[in-house]
Motif scaffolding. Structure first.
Motif, PDB file in Angstrom:
ATOM      1  N   THR A  50       0.846  -1.196   0.000  1.00 43.04           N
ATOM      2  CA  THR A  50       0.000   0.000   0.000  1.00 43.04           C
ATOM      3  C   THR A  50       0.881   1.246   0.000  1.00 43.04           C
ATOM      4  N   SER A  51       0.512   2.227  -0.830  1.00 43.34           N
ATOM      5  CA  SER A  51       1.289   3.468  -0.883  1.00 43.34           C
ATOM      6  C   SER A  51       0.394   4.643  -1.255  1.00 43.34           C
ATOM      7  N   ASP A  52       0.851   5.817  -0.831  1.00 41.20           N
ATOM      8  CA  ASP A  52       0.189   7.083  -1.176  1.00 41.20           C
ATOM      9  C   ASP A  52      -1.283   7.095  -0.741  1.00 41.20           C
ATOM     10  N   VAL A  53      -1.456   7.091   0.573  1.00 43.17           N
ATOM     11  CA  VAL A  53      -2.790   7.114   1.175  1.00 43.17           C
ATOM     12  C   VAL A  53      -2.935   8.406   1.971  1.00 43.17           C
ATOM     13  N   ILE A  54      -4.007   9.143   1.717  1.00 39.88           N
ATOM     14  CA  ILE A  54      -4.328  10.349   2.475  1.00 39.88           C
ATOM     15  C   ILE A  54      -5.642  10.116   3.205  1.00 39.88           C
ATOM     16  N   ILE A  55      -5.599  10.255   4.521  1.00 40.14           N
ATOM     17  CA  ILE A  55      -6.780  10.066   5.365  1.00 40.14           C
ATOM     18  C   ILE A  55      -7.040  11.376   6.097  1.00 40.14           C
ATOM     19  N   THR A  56      -8.215  11.964   5.895  1.00 37.89           N
ATOM     20  CA  THR A  56      -8.533  13.236   6.533  1.00 37.89           C
ATOM     21  C   THR A  56      -9.972  13.237   7.046  1.00 37.89           C
ATOM     22  N   GLN A  57     -10.184  13.922   8.156  1.00 38.50           N
ATOM     23  CA  GLN A  57     -11.513  14.144   8.712  1.00 38.50           C
ATOM     24  C   GLN A  57     -12.293  12.840   8.887  1.00 38.50           C
ATOM     25  N   VAL A  58     -11.615  11.885   9.506  1.00 38.37           N
ATOM     26  CA  VAL A  58     -12.236  10.605   9.835  1.00 38.37           C
ATOM     27  C   VAL A  58     -12.480  10.560  11.342  1.00 38.37           C
ATOM     28  N   THR A  59     -13.655  10.105  11.747  1.00 36.32           N
ATOM     29  CA  THR A  59     -13.946   9.860  13.154  1.00 36.32           C
ATOM     30  C   THR A  59     -13.883   8.362  13.384  1.00 36.32           C
ATOM     31  N   CYS A  60     -12.988   7.967  14.287  1.00 35.24           N
ATOM     32  CA  CYS A  60     -12.665   6.547  14.478  1.00 35.24           C
ATOM     33  C   CYS A  60     -12.857   6.154  15.933  1.00 35.24           C
ATOM     34  N   GLY A  61     -13.598   5.069  16.172  1.00 35.23           N
ATOM     35  CA  GLY A  61     -13.720   4.532  17.513  1.00 35.23           C
ATOM     36  C   GLY A  61     -15.158   4.486  17.994  1.00 35.23           C
ATOM     37  N   PRO A  62     -15.353   3.635  19.040  1.00 34.58           N
ATOM     38  CA  PRO A  62     -14.333   2.829  19.717  1.00 34.58           C
ATOM     39  C   PRO A  62     -13.827   1.701  18.830  1.00 34.58           C
ATOM     40  N   GLY A  63     -12.720   1.095  19.245  1.00 31.65           N
ATOM     41  CA  GLY A  63     -12.075   0.043  18.466  1.00 31.65           C
ATOM     42  C   GLY A  63     -10.581   0.130  18.649  1.00 31.65           C
ATOM     43  N   HIS A  64      -9.823  -0.424  17.710  1.00 28.53           N
ATOM     44  CA  HIS A  64      -8.363  -0.433  17.834  1.00 28.53           C
ATOM     45  C   HIS A  64      -7.708   0.824  17.296  1.00 28.53           C
ATOM     46  N   GLY A  65      -8.376   1.525  16.378  1.00 26.28           N
ATOM     47  CA  GLY A  65      -7.796   2.742  15.819  1.00 26.28           C
ATOM     48  C   GLY A  65      -7.441   2.581  14.358  1.00 26.28           C
ATOM     49  N   ILE A  66      -6.450   3.357  13.908  1.00 25.74           N
ATOM     50  CA  ILE A  66      -5.974   3.324  12.526  1.00 25.74           C
ATOM     51  C   ILE A  66      -4.629   2.616  12.520  1.00 25.74           C
ATOM     52  N   SER A  67      -4.494   1.586  11.674  1.00 25.29           N
ATOM     53  CA  SER A  67      -3.319   0.711  11.745  1.00 25.29           C
ATOM     54  C   SER A  67      -2.612   0.589  10.405  1.00 25.29           C
ATOM     55  N   ILE A  68      -1.293   0.538  10.477  1.00 23.32           N
ATOM     56  CA  ILE A  68      -0.460   0.122   9.351  1.00 23.32           C
ATOM     57  C   ILE A  68       0.034  -1.276   9.701  1.00 23.32           C
ATOM     58  N   GLY A  69      -0.316  -2.249   8.876  1.00 21.63           N
ATOM     59  CA  GLY A  69       0.025  -3.634   9.164  1.00 21.63           C
ATOM     60  C   GLY A  69      -1.183  -4.410   9.678  1.00 21.63           C
ATOM     61  N   SER A  70      -0.925  -5.682   9.976  1.00 21.35           N
ATOM     62  CA  SER A  70       0.370  -6.222  10.378  1.00 21.35           C
ATOM     63  C   SER A  70       1.293  -6.439   9.179  1.00 21.35           C
ATOM     64  N   LEU A  71       2.593  -6.162   9.402  1.00 22.82           N
ATOM     65  CA  LEU A  71       3.599  -6.323   8.367  1.00 22.82           C
ATOM     66  C   LEU A  71       4.583  -7.404   8.768  1.00 22.82           C
ATOM     67  N   GLY A  72       5.044  -8.179   7.794  1.00 22.28           N
ATOM     68  CA  GLY A  72       6.079  -9.172   8.026  1.00 22.28           C
ATOM     69  C   GLY A  72       5.612 -10.491   8.605  1.00 22.28           C
ATOM     70  N   LYS A  73       4.314 -10.753   8.575  1.00 24.72           N
ATOM     71  CA  LYS A  73       3.825 -12.020   9.114  1.00 24.72           C
ATOM     72  C   LYS A  73       4.352 -13.192   8.283  1.00 24.72           C
ATOM     73  N   ASP A  74       4.627 -14.313   8.931  1.00 26.02           N
ATOM     74  CA  ASP A  74       5.159 -15.512   8.274  1.00 26.02           C
ATOM     75  C   ASP A  74       6.468 -15.219   7.545  1.00 26.02           C
ATOM     76  N   VAL A  75       7.282 -14.348   8.137  1.00 26.27           N
ATOM     77  CA  VAL A  75       8.617 -13.996   7.648  1.00 26.27           C
ATOM     78  C   VAL A  75       8.558 -13.431   6.224  1.00 26.27           C
ATOM     79  N   GLN A  76       7.522 -12.706   5.914  1.00 26.08           N
ATOM     80  CA  GLN A  76       7.380 -12.114   4.590  1.00 26.08           C
ATOM     81  C   GLN A  76       8.032 -10.740   4.540  1.00 26.08           C
ATOM     82  N   THR A  77       8.257 -10.260   3.317  1.00 31.32           N
ATOM     83  CA  THR A  77       8.759  -8.908   3.087  1.00 31.32           C
ATOM     84  C   THR A  77       7.585  -8.028   2.687  1.00 31.32           C
ATOM     85  N   ASP A  78       7.290  -7.026   3.500  1.00 25.61           N
ATOM     86  CA  ASP A  78       6.158  -6.143   3.248  1.00 25.61           C
ATOM     87  C   ASP A  78       6.634  -4.696   3.180  1.00 25.61           C
TER      88      ASP A  78
END
Length: 199
Positions: free
Chosen positions: A128-156
């Motif tokens: 994933t690349s070049d993402v713009i996120i603006t004026q978002v209301t988030c929650g309850p929950g975990h929030g805004i996340s990048i990943g999970s990255l690298g699971k199962d020894v992968q290159t992400d």
């Protein structure tokens, strides 16, 4: 109010991982009037995706409400030039892994003016690349996340993520980068600016 709903018995094995599936459709507009409702009847599923877009370029999604999704509310995979706005998503707090918007292998994404009370409001995964996120209301929950990255020894690789002018209400983590031990790759050119937290 228009309600789109389909019984579990109507599903087939062929489409067992998503409910509404769009593939290789360029210039697609999915637009509601902010009163239409997509009820995923999620408690009997919670292992599927409600709406999936794959290899759809110049995609526009706006004005939809989601409740009780099966898993991810909106999945975006292999897409370029995507504009997502005015979505409203709500799930019960006990629902597992019901991300609001899940993105992978996609670029040039703009998400704005959305409200999400989901697991991860937005999850940005490998490729994933070049993402713009603006004026978002988030929650309850975990929030805004990048990943999970690298699971199962992968290159992400994830880059060019910018979140601004958004509100986090009662989220567990706010904004985060999630990685797995043993994986490789990078998460770079990332900014979180002018956001507020009401935890």
């Amino acid at each position: 109010m228009a309600i789109f709903s389909e019984s579990k018995s109507a599903w087939t094995i062929k489409r067992k991982y998503e409910w509404l599936y769009f593939q290789k459709v360029d210039g697609l507009n999915v637009v509601g009037n902010e009163q239409g409702l997509i009820d995923g009847q999620g408690s009997s599923w919670w292992l599927k995706s409600a709406m999936r877009f794959s290899s759809c370029n110049n995609l526009y999604v706006s004005g939809l409400q989601y409740i009780n999704s099966q898993k991810n509310h909106v999945s975006v995979n292999g897409c370029d030039e995507v504009n997502i706005t005015k979505l409203h998503m709500i799930v019960p707090q006990e629902s597992p892994n019901t991300d609001g918007i899940d993105i992978s292998h996609s670029t040039n994404i703009h998400i704005h003016d959305c409200t999400m009370a989901t697991d991860d409001c937005i999850a940005m995964n490998r490729g994933t690349s070049d993402v713009i996120i603006t004026q978002v209301t988030c929650g309850p929950g975990h929030g805004i996340s990048i990943g999970s990255l690298g699971k199962d020894v992968q290159t992400d690789e994830v880059q060019g993520i910018h979140v601004s002018n958004s509100i986090l209400n009662g989220t567990d983590n706010g904004m985060r980068i999630k990685t797995w031990q043993g994986g490789s790759g990078f998460a770079r050119n990332i900014s979180f600016t002018d956001n507020s937290n009401s935890n």
